[in-house]
Each structure stands twice: as structure tokens, then as C-alpha cells.
Motif scaffolding. Structure first.
Motif, short mmCIF file in Angstrom:
data_model
loop_
_atom_site.label_atom_id
_atom_site.label_comp_id
_atom_site.label_asym_id
_atom_site.label_seq_id
_atom_site.Cartn_x
_atom_site.Cartn_y
_atom_site.Cartn_z
N UNK A 132 6.48 4.33 4.66
CA UNK A 132 7.60 3.62 4.05
C UNK A 132 7.14 2.29 3.45
N UNK A 133 6.30 1.57 4.19
CA UNK A 133 5.80 0.29 3.69
C UNK A 133 4.87 0.49 2.49
N UNK A 134 4.09 1.56 2.49
CA UNK A 134 3.22 1.85 1.35
C UNK A 134 4.04 2.14 0.09
N UNK A 135 5.14 2.86 0.25
CA UNK A 135 6.00 3.14 -0.90
C UNK A 135 6.63 1.86 -1.43
N UNK A 136 7.06 0.98 -0.52
CA UNK A 136 7.63 -0.31 -0.94
C UNK A 136 6.59 -1.13 -1.70
N UNK A 137 5.36 -1.15 -1.19
CA UNK A 137 4.29 -1.90 -1.84
C UNK A 137 3.99 -1.32 -3.22
N UNK A 138 4.00 0.00 -3.33
CA UNK A 138 3.73 0.62 -4.62
C UNK A 138 4.84 0.30 -5.63
N UNK A 139 6.10 0.35 -5.17
CA UNK A 139 7.21 -0.01 -6.05
C UNK A 139 7.12 -1.46 -6.50
N UNK A 140 6.77 -2.34 -5.58
CA UNK A 140 6.62 -3.75 -5.93
C UNK A 140 5.48 -3.95 -6.92
N UNK A 141 4.38 -3.23 -6.70
CA UNK A 141 3.24 -3.32 -7.61
C UNK A 141 3.63 -2.84 -9.01
N UNK A 142 4.36 -1.73 -9.08
CA UNK A 142 4.79 -1.21 -10.38
C UNK A 142 5.74 -2.19 -11.07
N UNK A 143 6.61 -2.81 -10.29
CA UNK A 143 7.55 -3.79 -10.84
C UNK A 143 6.79 -4.99 -11.41
N UNK A 144 5.83 -5.49 -10.67
CA UNK A 144 5.04 -6.65 -11.13
C UNK A 144 4.24 -6.27 -12.36
N UNK A 145 3.63 -5.07 -12.35
CA UNK A 145 2.84 -4.65 -13.51
C UNK A 145 3.71 -4.50 -14.75
#
Length: 71
Positions: free
Chosen positions: A47-60
Motif C-alpha cells: 500500500x505504501x509503495x503504491x502511494x509512493x508511486x502515485x506521489x512520484x507520478x504526480x511530482x513528475x
């Protein structure tokens, strides 16, 4: 001569085999608890990995849109 004495302090094999029952039950309870805890940790980690990936995509995407607006 000293080594068998030291090993005998840590090993205990009871004459009455009914003493293995409570130990087996306790072991089973802790084994199930450890298994459930491990599954819970893995679930939270995913769950935390998915949140981090979503945040990374948002920042990118924000950086990409800012890069396009500067040109």
C-alpha cells in the motif's frame, strides 16, 4: 567432557511425552501469529509503495508541465 555438560543444560527431552503437547500448541499459536504479522506487514508495504508511486507520478507530471510552460 565439558561440551556434553553444556549441551545438556540447553536440551531437555522429557520422559513423559505428554509434555510436548503444550509446547506444540504454543509453537503453533506463535507460528500463526508470525505468519499473520508478516502478511500484514507485506500488505501495508504494498500500500505504501503504491502511494509512493502515485506521489512520484504526480511530482513528475508537475515538473513536466512546468518544463513545458517555461519554453
Amino acid at each position: 567432557m565439558f561440551q556434553p555438560f553444556v549441551i545438556s543444560l540447553f536440551l531437555y527431552f522429557p520422559e513423559d511425552k505428554s509434555e510436548y503437547g503444550p509446547a506444540a500448541i504454543t509453537f503453533t499459536i506463535f507460528l500463526i501469529g508470525a505468519f499473520l504479522t508478516m502478511r500484514y506487514i507485506i500488505k501495508i508495504s504494498k500500500r505504501e509503495a503504491m502511494k509512493a508511486k502515485e506521489l512520484e507520478e504526480q511530482i513528475m507530471s508537475q515538473q513536466h508541465s512546468q518544463g513545458n510552460s517555461e519554453h
